[in-house]
Write an enzyme that holds these catalytic residues in place. Sequence first.
Site, PDB file in Angstrom:
ATOM      1  N   ALA A 113       7.865  -1.830   4.396  1.00  0.00           N
ATOM      2  CA  ALA A 113       8.328  -2.809   5.382  1.00  0.00           C
ATOM      3  C   ALA A 113       7.246  -2.969   6.441  1.00  0.00           C
ATOM      4  O   ALA A 113       6.405  -2.087   6.638  1.00  0.00           O
ATOM      5  CB  ALA A 113       9.640  -2.366   6.016  1.00  0.00           C
ATOM      6  N   GLU A 125      10.540  -9.982  -3.507  1.00  0.00           N
ATOM      7  CA  GLU A 125      11.126  -8.751  -2.991  1.00  0.00           C
ATOM      8  C   GLU A 125      12.605  -8.955  -2.675  1.00  0.00           C
ATOM      9  O   GLU A 125      13.464  -8.153  -3.051  1.00  0.00           O
ATOM     10  CB  GLU A 125      10.368  -8.291  -1.745  1.00  0.00           C
ATOM     11  CG  GLU A 125       8.992  -7.728  -2.049  1.00  0.00           C
ATOM     12  CD  GLU A 125       8.179  -7.435  -0.816  1.00  0.00           C
ATOM     13  OE1 GLU A 125       7.188  -6.685  -0.924  1.00  0.00           O
ATOM     14  OE2 GLU A 125       8.491  -7.968   0.269  1.00  0.00           O
ATOM     15  N   LEU A 153       4.332  -9.378   4.824  1.00  0.00           N
ATOM     16  CA  LEU A 153       2.932  -9.564   5.206  1.00  0.00           C
ATOM     17  C   LEU A 153       2.013  -9.439   3.995  1.00  0.00           C
ATOM     18  O   LEU A 153       0.890  -9.932   4.014  1.00  0.00           O
ATOM     19  CB  LEU A 153       2.535  -8.562   6.304  1.00  0.00           C
ATOM     20  CG  LEU A 153       3.191  -8.783   7.672  1.00  0.00           C
ATOM     21  CD1 LEU A 153       2.585  -7.848   8.710  1.00  0.00           C
ATOM     22  CD2 LEU A 153       3.070 -10.234   8.138  1.00  0.00           C
ATOM     23  N   SER A 204       0.800  -1.219   0.000  1.00  0.00           N
ATOM     24  CA  SER A 204       0.000   0.000   0.000  1.00  0.00           C
ATOM     25  C   SER A 204       0.836   1.273   0.000  1.00  0.00           C
ATOM     26  O   SER A 204       0.378   2.311  -0.491  1.00  0.00           O
ATOM     27  CB  SER A 204      -0.945   0.003   1.208  1.00  0.00           C
ATOM     28  OG  SER A 204      -0.204  -0.031   2.419  1.00  0.00           O
TER      29      SER A 204
END
Length: 226
Positions: free
Chosen positions: A86, A106, A99, A30
């Site tokens: 992060a 990544e 998460l 996000s």
Amino acid sequence: MDLEPLKREAALRAVGLIESGMRVGLGTGSTAKYATEEIGRKVKAGELTGIVGVATSEASEALAREVGITVEALDPRPLDIAIDGADEIAPNLDLIKGLGGALLREKLTEIQARRLIIIADHSKIVAQIGEKAPLPIEIARFGFLSTIERLRQIVPGGRLRQPGAQPYVTDNGNYIYDAQLAVGGDIAALERQLKGTLGVVDTGLFLGMAERAFVASPDGVRELGR
């Protein structure tokens, strides 16, 4: 307080480090989306040219193409910079990530970046790794129950990620076990132990990788360095 404008400002600060001609790692999540959108805006406006993105997930690749960024697959060439979010940020900029489910791509992408810049809100700051977030561990689907039993000998608390009737499946076709860490201890030794466990593909521990972080808080955006 709505932190979204400040998270976007943190992303803009990070994008300000990008120069024309760079190969850029595009993060997932996000907060990272603000960076990808800003890179796309600069490309369309002609403020950045010759930008090539390497995406850390199928979702980030789709967003990059939507905003007009040229996307290439990851190859052995280094990236000039990567920008990502992060889930936990320790004082030395060790991180928990994953998460959002993209930890393997990544890490594969960002380990090749000359500079890894983290963007996040202040809730992600911790005194020690494992203080707030679980540690995502990507595991092979085959024999996953056996892998989980092995993991429980190392990190007793945790659960298989299962948002619905079926376990969550990563872009790589694997499962994720969210482990609860005991705060303290040798996190680098724990990483080695977890990575050496049969059935484990990778963990969400990003140790010694980040150069700096732009962190949004009610007081504005502050910059943290290692």
